[in-house]
Design an enzyme around this catalytic site. Structure first.
Site, PDB file in Angstrom:
ATOM      1  N   ASP A   8       0.859  -1.176   0.000  1.00  0.00           N
ATOM      2  CA  ASP A   8       0.000   0.000   0.000  1.00  0.00           C
ATOM      3  C   ASP A   8       0.903   1.235   0.000  1.00  0.00           C
ATOM      4  OD1 ASP A   8      -2.396   1.534   0.297  1.00  0.00           O
ATOM      5  OD2 ASP A   8      -1.968   1.708   2.429  1.00  0.00           O
ATOM      6  N   ASP A  10      -0.456   5.055   1.179  1.00  0.00           N
ATOM      7  CA  ASP A  10      -0.825   5.993   2.239  1.00  0.00           C
ATOM      8  C   ASP A  10      -0.793   5.327   3.610  1.00  0.00           C
ATOM      9  OD1 ASP A  10      -1.667   8.616   0.973  1.00  0.00           O
ATOM     10  OD2 ASP A  10      -2.834   7.208  -0.229  1.00  0.00           O
ATOM     11  N   ASP A 165      -1.483  -1.171   6.018  1.00  0.00           N
ATOM     12  CA  ASP A 165      -1.588  -0.503   7.312  1.00  0.00           C
ATOM     13  C   ASP A 165      -3.022  -0.395   7.797  1.00  0.00           C
ATOM     14  OD1 ASP A 165      -2.416   2.806   6.857  1.00  0.00           O
ATOM     15  OD2 ASP A 165      -1.976   1.529   5.144  1.00  0.00           O
TER      16      ASP A 165
END
Length: 215
Positions: A8, A10, A165
């Protein structure tokens, strides 16, 4: 055998989620006199804001989507433009490449933002593939981003490790039939991560050789 890392962006590579969270909280307080909780904000982390906005609409709190973008986008650019890579990110990516493991990016955002940041950080050329919201019909928590990445790399899901995250990212990885390594940030640490996964506080804690041995 581990053949690809699908990361990922962000909140994992650059800690943009914390910036967005503070912007959301301040915008809703100023424009709607509404105290947004971190749990509400987590609805859109790893995905987009529409689900959150629809929920607020049902509560009688209408958000003009265009006005929200106009009010927040420039501030986000200014506050995130100099953010460093998170601890351990560069070493993790370089360890993957040193071990012959492909590195791909799969993000629910568009291509411009991660590409700009990764170029600034000197990491852009370390990625073999980008898959963004522009490449799929459905974003996270649907598995399309990760499955598209695996397909373009000519790999099966079991040969890929997702690094995420957020809860939406975890669900997308699990829905894709891939193993998931979760590295929460200061916002997503409030999520309840469940299922077949591994959690660590930082990529700096990951022994890549040990990770390879798990596959």
């Amino acid at each position: 055998m581990l053949k690809a890392i699908i990361m990922d962006f962000d909140g994992l590579i650059v800690d943009t989620e914390v910036v967005w969270y503070h912007i959301y909280v301040e915008w809703f307080k100023k424009h709607k006199n509404y105290d947004m909780s971190v749990e509400e904000f987590l609805t859109c982390v790893g995905s987009n804001a529409e689900e959150l906005f629809q929920k607020l609409d049902r509560q009688g709190i209408h958000v003009d989507r265009d006005a929200f973008v106009r009010d927040t986008q420039q501030r986000f650019i200014e506050e995130s433009g100099a953010l460093p890579a998170k601890d351990g990110v560069a070493d993790f990516i370089h360890a993957a490449r040193d071990n012959g493991v492909k590195v791909a990016l799969a993000t629910s955002s568009g291509r411009k933002k991660p590409e700009t940041h990764l170029r600034r950080l000197g990491l852009l050329e370390d990625f073999d593939l980008f898959v963004t919201a522009e490449d799929v019909t459905r974003i996270k928590p649907f598995p399309d981003l990760f499955l598209t990445a695996a397909s373009k790399l000519a790999l099966s899901p079991v040969e890929c490790l997702v690094v995420e995250d957020s809860l939406n990212g975890l669900k997308a990885g699990q829905n894709a039939g891939m193993r998931v390594l979760v590295v929460p940030n200061d916002v997503t640490k409030h999520c309840k991560f469940e299922g077949d996964l591994r959690v660590c506080d930082s990529l700096a804690q990951v022994d890549f050789n040990a990770l390879m041995a798990e596959f």
